[in-house]
Scaffold this motif. Structure first.
Motif, short mmCIF file in Angstrom:
data_model
loop_
_atom_site.label_atom_id
_atom_site.label_comp_id
_atom_site.label_asym_id
_atom_site.label_seq_id
_atom_site.Cartn_x
_atom_site.Cartn_y
_atom_site.Cartn_z
N LEU A 11 0.85 -1.19 0.00
CA LEU A 11 0.00 0.00 0.00
C LEU A 11 0.88 1.24 0.00
CD1 LEU A 11 -2.92 0.98 0.08
CD2 LEU A 11 -2.82 0.89 2.58
N ASN A 12 0.73 2.08 -1.03
CA ASN A 12 1.64 3.20 -1.21
C ASN A 12 1.03 4.54 -0.78
OD1 ASN A 12 4.23 4.06 -2.14
ND2 ASN A 12 3.27 4.95 -3.95
N ASN A 13 -0.19 4.81 -1.21
CA ASN A 13 -0.90 6.05 -0.85
C ASN A 13 -2.38 5.77 -0.75
OD1 ASN A 13 1.16 8.17 -0.80
ND2 ASN A 13 1.36 7.83 -3.01
N ILE A 14 -3.07 6.62 -0.01
CA ILE A 14 -4.54 6.61 0.01
C ILE A 14 -5.01 7.98 -0.46
CG2 ILE A 14 -6.62 6.39 1.42
CD1 ILE A 14 -5.04 4.59 3.31
N TYR A 15 -5.80 8.00 -1.54
CA TYR A 15 -6.34 9.24 -2.07
C TYR A 15 -7.78 9.40 -1.56
CZ TYR A 15 -2.39 9.27 -5.28
OH TYR A 15 -1.12 9.27 -5.81
N ARG A 16 -8.05 10.62 -1.09
CA ARG A 16 -9.37 10.80 -0.47
C ARG A 16 -9.93 12.19 -0.75
NH1 ARG A 16 -10.85 9.31 5.82
NH2 ARG A 16 -13.09 9.71 5.66
N THR A 17 -11.21 12.21 -1.09
CA THR A 17 -12.00 13.45 -1.13
C THR A 17 -13.33 13.14 -0.46
OG1 THR A 17 -13.09 12.93 -3.23
CG2 THR A 17 -10.98 14.10 -3.35
N LYS A 18 -14.24 14.07 -0.52
CA LYS A 18 -15.55 13.86 0.10
C LYS A 18 -16.29 12.71 -0.57
CE LYS A 18 -18.77 16.85 -0.76
NZ LYS A 18 -19.56 18.11 -0.79
N ASP A 19 -16.05 12.53 -1.86
CA ASP A 19 -16.80 11.53 -2.62
C ASP A 19 -16.00 10.28 -2.99
OD1 ASP A 19 -19.03 13.29 -2.71
OD2 ASP A 19 -18.04 14.38 -4.34
N VAL A 20 -14.66 10.37 -2.94
CA VAL A 20 -13.83 9.28 -3.48
C VAL A 20 -12.78 8.85 -2.46
CG1 VAL A 20 -12.23 8.61 -5.31
CG2 VAL A 20 -14.14 10.13 -5.83
N VAL A 21 -12.62 7.53 -2.32
CA VAL A 21 -11.48 6.96 -1.60
C VAL A 21 -10.84 5.94 -2.54
CG1 VAL A 21 -10.67 5.62 0.36
CG2 VAL A 21 -12.50 7.29 0.68
N ALA A 22 -9.57 6.11 -2.84
CA ALA A 22 -8.85 5.19 -3.72
C ALA A 22 -7.54 4.79 -3.07
CB ALA A 22 -8.59 5.84 -5.08
N PHE A 23 -7.14 3.56 -3.29
CA PHE A 23 -5.94 3.00 -2.68
C PHE A 23 -4.90 2.73 -3.77
CE2 PHE A 23 -9.67 1.93 -0.27
CZ PHE A 23 -9.33 2.25 1.03
N VAL A 70 0.94 5.15 6.11
CA VAL A 70 0.71 5.46 4.70
C VAL A 70 0.14 6.87 4.59
CG1 VAL A 70 -0.58 4.85 2.62
CG2 VAL A 70 0.31 3.05 4.09
N LYS A 71 0.61 7.61 3.60
CA LYS A 71 0.13 8.98 3.41
C LYS A 71 -1.30 9.00 2.89
CE LYS A 71 3.59 10.07 0.75
NZ LYS A 71 4.46 10.83 -0.19
N ILE A 72 -2.12 9.87 3.46
CA ILE A 72 -3.45 10.14 2.94
C ILE A 72 -3.38 11.50 2.26
CG2 ILE A 72 -5.89 10.49 3.50
CD1 ILE A 72 -5.51 8.70 5.93
N VAL A 73 -3.61 11.51 0.97
CA VAL A 73 -3.41 12.74 0.18
C VAL A 73 -4.69 13.08 -0.58
CG1 VAL A 73 -0.92 12.40 -0.06
CG2 VAL A 73 -2.47 11.39 -1.73
N PRO A 74 -4.88 14.36 -0.90
CA PRO A 74 -6.07 14.76 -1.68
C PRO A 74 -6.07 14.08 -3.04
CG PRO A 74 -4.98 16.67 -0.72
CD PRO A 74 -4.05 15.52 -0.52
N SER A 399 15.15 14.77 -1.34
CA SER A 399 15.21 14.86 0.13
C SER A 399 14.74 13.58 0.81
CB SER A 399 14.36 16.03 0.62
OG SER A 399 12.99 15.73 0.47
N PHE A 400 13.86 12.79 0.17
CA PHE A 400 13.24 11.59 0.73
C PHE A 400 12.26 11.91 1.87
CE2 PHE A 400 16.96 9.69 -1.28
CZ PHE A 400 16.44 8.54 -1.85
N LYS A 401 12.12 13.18 2.24
CA LYS A 401 11.21 13.56 3.31
C LYS A 401 9.89 14.09 2.74
CE LYS A 401 14.42 14.81 7.07
NZ LYS A 401 13.81 13.96 8.11
N SER A 402 8.82 13.87 3.47
CA SER A 402 7.54 14.47 3.12
C SER A 402 7.49 15.89 3.64
CB SER A 402 6.39 13.65 3.72
OG SER A 402 6.40 12.34 3.23
N ILE A 403 6.52 16.65 3.16
CA ILE A 403 6.42 18.06 3.52
C ILE A 403 6.28 18.26 5.02
CG2 ILE A 403 5.00 20.14 3.26
CD1 ILE A 403 4.29 19.16 0.45
N ASN A 404 5.54 17.37 5.68
CA ASN A 404 5.25 17.54 7.11
C ASN A 404 6.28 16.88 8.02
OD1 ASN A 404 2.85 18.95 6.52
ND2 ASN A 404 1.72 17.03 6.27
#
Length: 430
Positions: A11-23, A70-74, A399-404
């Protein structure tokens, strides 16, 4: 491509909005020769989680997803149309890394022109200046790639890639392809095809597939006929998709295979002793030059490299237990119920599997050398995958680092089915 072409599913990323969740799933075979990204919905994720033939780093328990961080991203625009599509990650096929992989799989040799007069008039040559592509090494402590040459009396290295100052430098080299290989240079009697640059056979020639490689001629070296090539300047910077879980898995496997190779070398030495045959090690003759640098990109697994004394203890425990228990199966059961870790048991099983097939030293030597060859080939392919990432990360100053992420905290890569992590040490020049 389909799911049956892959071994790993992370599992690499989880994409999420109000209407959609995708893995987003990252897929790869065991040596990362074929990789892909698969974007799925929750229904398809549940189906994949039930597939036993895929090695995964996530579970679904009572309707809840359990996984590593795992990152949850828009979600991006148009994500709906991409769901349940499998996209292959293209890999550069004309690079130094691709040539090294091809050579390791097809018995190509690197030629030391200082030992063998490859540009002379003689077609039949004899000399010690040959090394298999399988002898290519990728340093863990420097940014160097080199080939190790071994003769009866000495060992020395031939540098292929180094970091000098702040720049990655490629070192030209000659290499040979055993005559008769379909992908080699000019085929016997194919003069017409040689002139036809639109011929499929011509497009498949090494000098046309690898930029910076030229065909030199054909020579017989130590009774083997080779098509000879010169790699003057090869592609080092490629478009490679860096996935944290893949890096973590690869660094873990590199440690495991390095430990296995060390164990097999020890085992081989013990069988030589049993035959009262001295196994002489050639002396180091490679000089004292160092390519250590302040700069570079380095991966360090949390898994442990075993010391020689530890490998010796594992071996002694196996031999003692065999003498005590009498059967290999009984020893396996006993060892599994002892206090050995999973990685320690891997080495113990290696010794047990050898003894399960034979107890005769000459047969054990043949088995051990064969197993060592197979593991060294796998380890080289894995190390090349990691080295390509390191070189490209250095070039792009990744950098290998995430923004946060905390900029002062150590950079750690997680993911995969391994119970480990990878520490990244990266320092770039101006």
């Amino acid at each position: 491509m389909n799911l049956s072409d892959f071994n790993y599913c992370y599992l690499n990323n989880i994409y999420r909005t109000k209407d959609v969740v995708a893995f987003e799933l990252a897929l790869a075979d065991k040596l990362f020769k074929h990789c892909a990204i698969y974007l799925v919905d929750s229904e398809h994720l549940i189906e994949i989680e039930k597939m036993d033939d895929l090695i995964k780093d996530f579970k679904i328990v009572d309707g809840l997803l359990k996984c590593t961080t795992v990152k949850i991203v828009p979600a991006f625009n148009g994500i709906e149309s991409e769901i349940n599509k499998l996209t292959e990650i293209k890999q550069d096929t004309g690079s130094f890394y691709a040539l090294a992989k091809e050579g390791a799989n097809n018995n190509y040799v690197i030629i030391d022109e200082k030992q063998i007069d490859i540009n002379g008039d003689q077609d039949n040559l004899i000399g010690p200046g040959l090394a298999k592509f399988l002898d290519i090494k990728l340093s863990n402590s420097t940014m160097s790639a080199y080939c190790r040459f071994t003769t009866e009396s000495k060992i020395y290295n031939r540098m292929l890639v180094t970091l000098e100052g702040e720049e990655i430098k490629f070192h030209p080299f000659y290499f040979g392809v055993p005559k008769g290989d379909k992908s080699s240079g000019v085929s016997d009697g194919e003069e017409i095809s040689k002139m036809d640059f639109f011929s499929p056979d011509n497009l498949n020639k090494i000098e046309n597939r690898f930029l910076g490689v030229t065909f030199v001629g054909t020579k017989t070296i130590n009774s083997q006929t080779y098509d000879i090539y010169y790699a003057k300047m090869m592609q080092l910077y490629t478009k490679i998709n860096i996935i944290n879980s893949f890096v973590n898995k690869a660094t873990s496997m590199h440690v495991k295979w390095t430990n296995a190779i060390a164990a097999l070398k020890f085992f081989i030495a013990t069988q030589h002793e049993a035959l009262a045959k001295e196994n002489k090690t050639p002396e180091w003759a490679g000089g004292s030059s160092s390519y250590k640098s302040t700069y570079g990109v380095y991966f360090k697994s949390s898994k442990k490299f075993f010391k020689q004394s530890e490998i010796t203890n594992f071996y002694n425990a196996v031999v003692s237990c065999i003498n005590d228990k009498g059967s290999i199966d009984a020893v396996c059961t006993y060892m599994e119920n002892s206090f050995y870790s999973k990685d320690e048991l891997t080495i113990i099983y290696l010794f047990l599997n050898l003894y399960k097939q034979s107890v005769i030293p000459t047969e054990l030597l043949s088995l051990a050398y064969g197993q060592k060859y197979l593991i060294e080939k796998k380890d080289l392919l894995m190390a090349l995958y990691l080295y390509e990432i390191r070189v490209n990360a250095y070039k792009s100053k990744l950098s290998f680092k995430s923004i946060n992420d905390d900029p002062l905290a150590p950079t750690i890569l997680e993911g995969s089915d391994e119970n480990s992590y990878t520490l990244v040490n990266n320092l770039y020049g101006l």
